[in-house]
Design an enzyme around this catalytic site. Structure first.
Site, PDB file in Angstrom:
ATOM      1  N   ASP A   1     -15.070  16.324 -17.572  1.00 57.73           N
ATOM      2  CA  ASP A   1     -15.385  16.745 -16.440  1.00 57.73           C
ATOM      3  C   ASP A   1     -16.922  17.230 -16.466  1.00 57.73           C
ATOM      4  O   ASP A   1     -17.703  16.537 -16.457  1.00 57.73           O
ATOM      5  CB  ASP A   1     -14.261  17.789 -15.788  1.00 57.73           C
ATOM      6  CG  ASP A   1     -14.376  17.992 -14.431  1.00 57.73           C
ATOM      7  OD1 ASP A   1     -13.897  17.329 -13.768  1.00 57.73           O
ATOM      8  OD2 ASP A   1     -14.939  19.076 -14.223  1.00 57.73           O
TER       9      ASP A   1
ATOM     10  N   LYS B   1     -14.970  11.550 -15.627  1.00 60.62           N
ATOM     11  CA  LYS B   1     -15.509  11.810 -14.300  1.00 60.62           C
ATOM     12  C   LYS B   1     -17.009  12.180 -14.399  1.00 60.62           C
ATOM     13  O   LYS B   1     -17.416  13.032 -14.442  1.00 60.62           O
ATOM     14  CB  LYS B   1     -14.833  13.074 -13.736  1.00 60.62           C
ATOM     15  CG  LYS B   1     -13.475  12.809 -13.030  1.00 60.62           C
ATOM     16  CD  LYS B   1     -13.064  14.359 -12.442  1.00 60.62           C
ATOM     17  CE  LYS B   1     -11.460  14.737 -12.253  1.00 60.62           C
ATOM     18  NZ  LYS B   1     -11.382  15.808 -12.132  1.00 60.62           N
TER      19      LYS B   1
ATOM     20  N   GLU C   1      -9.821  14.044 -26.515  1.00 61.50           N
ATOM     21  CA  GLU C   1      -9.787  14.731 -25.216  1.00 61.50           C
ATOM     22  C   GLU C   1      -9.017  14.108 -23.907  1.00 61.50           C
ATOM     23  O   GLU C   1      -8.938  12.755 -24.141  1.00 61.50           O
ATOM     24  CB  GLU C   1     -11.249  15.002 -24.672  1.00 61.50           C
ATOM     25  CG  GLU C   1     -11.354  16.597 -24.922  1.00 61.50           C
ATOM     26  CD  GLU C   1     -10.509  17.678 -24.284  1.00 61.50           C
ATOM     27  OE1 GLU C   1      -9.633  17.514 -23.588  1.00 61.50           O
ATOM     28  OE2 GLU C   1     -11.192  18.541 -23.857  1.00 61.50           O
ATOM     29  N   ASP C   2      -8.297  14.797 -23.032  1.00 62.32           N
ATOM     30  CA  ASP C   2      -7.763  14.066 -21.765  1.00 62.32           C
ATOM     31  C   ASP C   2      -8.627  13.693 -20.841  1.00 62.32           C
ATOM     32  O   ASP C   2      -8.633  12.568 -20.419  1.00 62.32           O
ATOM     33  CB  ASP C   2      -6.751  15.045 -21.232  1.00 62.32           C
ATOM     34  CG  ASP C   2      -7.231  16.298 -21.025  1.00 62.32           C
ATOM     35  OD1 ASP C   2      -8.494  16.718 -21.538  1.00 62.32           O
ATOM     36  OD2 ASP C   2      -6.345  17.233 -20.830  1.00 62.32           O
TER      37      ASP C   2
ATOM     38  N   LYS D   1      -3.660  21.216 -24.232  1.00 60.73           N
ATOM     39  CA  LYS D   1      -2.402  20.741 -24.584  1.00 60.73           C
ATOM     40  C   LYS D   1      -2.647  19.122 -23.996  1.00 60.73           C
ATOM     41  O   LYS D   1      -1.796  18.240 -24.037  1.00 60.73           O
ATOM     42  CB  LYS D   1      -1.313  21.414 -23.640  1.00 60.73           C
ATOM     43  CG  LYS D   1      -1.070  22.703 -24.061  1.00 60.73           C
ATOM     44  CD  LYS D   1       0.166  23.470 -23.034  1.00 60.73           C
ATOM     45  CE  LYS D   1      -0.084  24.884 -23.196  1.00 60.73           C
ATOM     46  NZ  LYS D   1       0.456  25.553 -21.994  1.00 60.73           N
ATOM     47  N   GLY D   2      -3.419  18.985 -22.965  1.00 65.78           N
ATOM     48  CA  GLY D   2      -3.642  17.784 -22.248  1.00 65.78           C
ATOM     49  C   GLY D   2      -3.739  16.424 -22.635  1.00 65.78           C
ATOM     50  O   GLY D   2      -3.326  15.385 -22.388  1.00 65.78           O
TER      51      GLY D   2
HETATM   52  P1  IMP Z   1     -14.809  20.286 -18.652  1.00 68.99           P
HETATM   53  O1  IMP Z   1     -15.104  21.313 -19.561  1.00 68.99           O
HETATM   54  O2  IMP Z   1     -15.436  20.598 -17.419  1.00 68.99           O
HETATM   55  O3  IMP Z   1     -15.502  18.908 -19.161  1.00 68.99           O
HETATM   56  O4  IMP Z   1     -13.265  19.923 -18.534  1.00 68.99           O
HETATM   57  C1  IMP Z   1     -12.477  19.515 -19.266  1.00 68.99           C
HETATM   58  C2  IMP Z   1     -11.157  20.012 -19.281  1.00 68.99           C
HETATM   59  O5  IMP Z   1     -10.849  20.484 -17.851  1.00 68.99           O
HETATM   60  C3  IMP Z   1      -9.953  18.927 -19.505  1.00 68.99           C
HETATM   61  O6  IMP Z   1      -9.877  19.206 -20.939  1.00 68.99           O
HETATM   62  C4  IMP Z   1      -8.692  19.407 -18.648  1.00 68.99           C
HETATM   63  O7  IMP Z   1      -8.112  20.333 -19.332  1.00 68.99           O
HETATM   64  C5  IMP Z   1      -9.454  20.076 -17.395  1.00 68.99           C
HETATM   65  N1  IMP Z   1      -9.834  18.874 -15.972  1.00 68.99           N
HETATM   66  C6  IMP Z   1     -10.896  18.610 -15.968  1.00 68.99           C
HETATM   67  N2  IMP Z   1     -10.617  17.729 -14.675  1.00 68.99           N
HETATM   68  C7  IMP Z   1      -9.150  17.687 -14.535  1.00 68.99           C
HETATM   69  C8  IMP Z   1      -8.257  16.913 -13.659  1.00 68.99           C
HETATM   70  O8  IMP Z   1      -8.662  16.169 -12.835  1.00 68.99           O
HETATM   71  N3  IMP Z   1      -7.025  17.128 -14.043  1.00 68.99           N
HETATM   72  C9  IMP Z   1      -6.545  18.110 -14.881  1.00 68.99           C
HETATM   73  N4  IMP Z   1      -7.327  18.539 -15.752  1.00 68.99           N
HETATM   74  C10 IMP Z   1      -8.664  18.624 -15.646  1.00 68.99           C
HETATM   75 MG    MG Z   2      -8.021  19.744 -21.732  1.00 72.35          MG
END
Ligand code: IMP
Ligand code: MG
Length: 178
Positions: free
Chosen positions: A105, A133, A101-102, A45-46
């Protein structure tokens, strides 16, 4: 859901800063795909707030679709397992697909989406994220085409991003102070 706990949220990126940068990305995408159409994929949803703002700044014929993948739940760390909870409605065969994407990470979500989308033979595939990040990256060699802002290793909320489903409606991006 515990709504009794109140967090301190410190503004990091204002609505004006966000919208100015999103307009720049929209203009960049418009130039890149001039004379063609694009297929915008919003990752629920982000990225809903980001996607709608971005879509308005892309001056090209466009299709929008939505996909939902598993999230952290109440935790603030990725498990590394990414499940598709809602898939696209249409075929992306031969389309200029842009995944929106929002935040990136660890990179697990984006890399999983990338291999899934590549197997469906789009004409082109681009990655677009509002926030990145880089210090938290686990997946190596992830190539992001459009990034709004690189941010430090801190948990952020607002403009679609949540902490345990809360704070998505904040018009800015803020740090959660424990
Ligand atoms: P990844 O798979 O670790 O890259 O994470 C990506 C997802 O984690 C994003 O689409 C967000 O939904 C969530 N996420 C990562 N960091 C944050 C944050 O600082 N705030 C809110 N959601 C986050
Ligand atoms: Mg997300």
């Amino acid at each position: 859901m515990d709504y009794s706990k109140k967090h301190n949220i410190k503004v990091y990126l204002t609505e004006e800063q966000l919208n100015r940068r999103i307009a720049e990305i929209g203009a960049e995408i418009t130039e890149r795909f001039r004379g063609e159409s694009v297929y915008l994929v919003c990752i629920l949803k982000g990225s809903v707030f980001f996607t709608t703002e971005l879509a308005k700044r892309i001056e090209l014929p466009m299709t929008m679709d939505f996909m939902q993948v598993s999230s952290y739940g109440a935790s603030t760390r990725s498990s590394g397992v990414v499940n598709v909870k809602r898939d696209l409605e249409h075929s992306i065969d031969g389309e200029n697909v842009i995944i929106v994407e929002d935040i990136v990470d660890s990179g697990f979500t984006m890399s999983r989406l990338l291999s899934l989308f590549e197997s469906r033979s789009p004409k082109t595939l681009s990655l677009c994220t509002l926030l990145d990040k880089p210090d938290r990256r686990v997946v190596e060699g992830l190539d992001i085409d459009y990034t709004g802002f690189e941010i430090p290793d801190k948990f952020v909320v607002g403009f679609g991003l949540d902490y345990d489903q809360r704070y998505r409606n904040l018009p800015y991006i803020g740090f959660v102070e424990e």
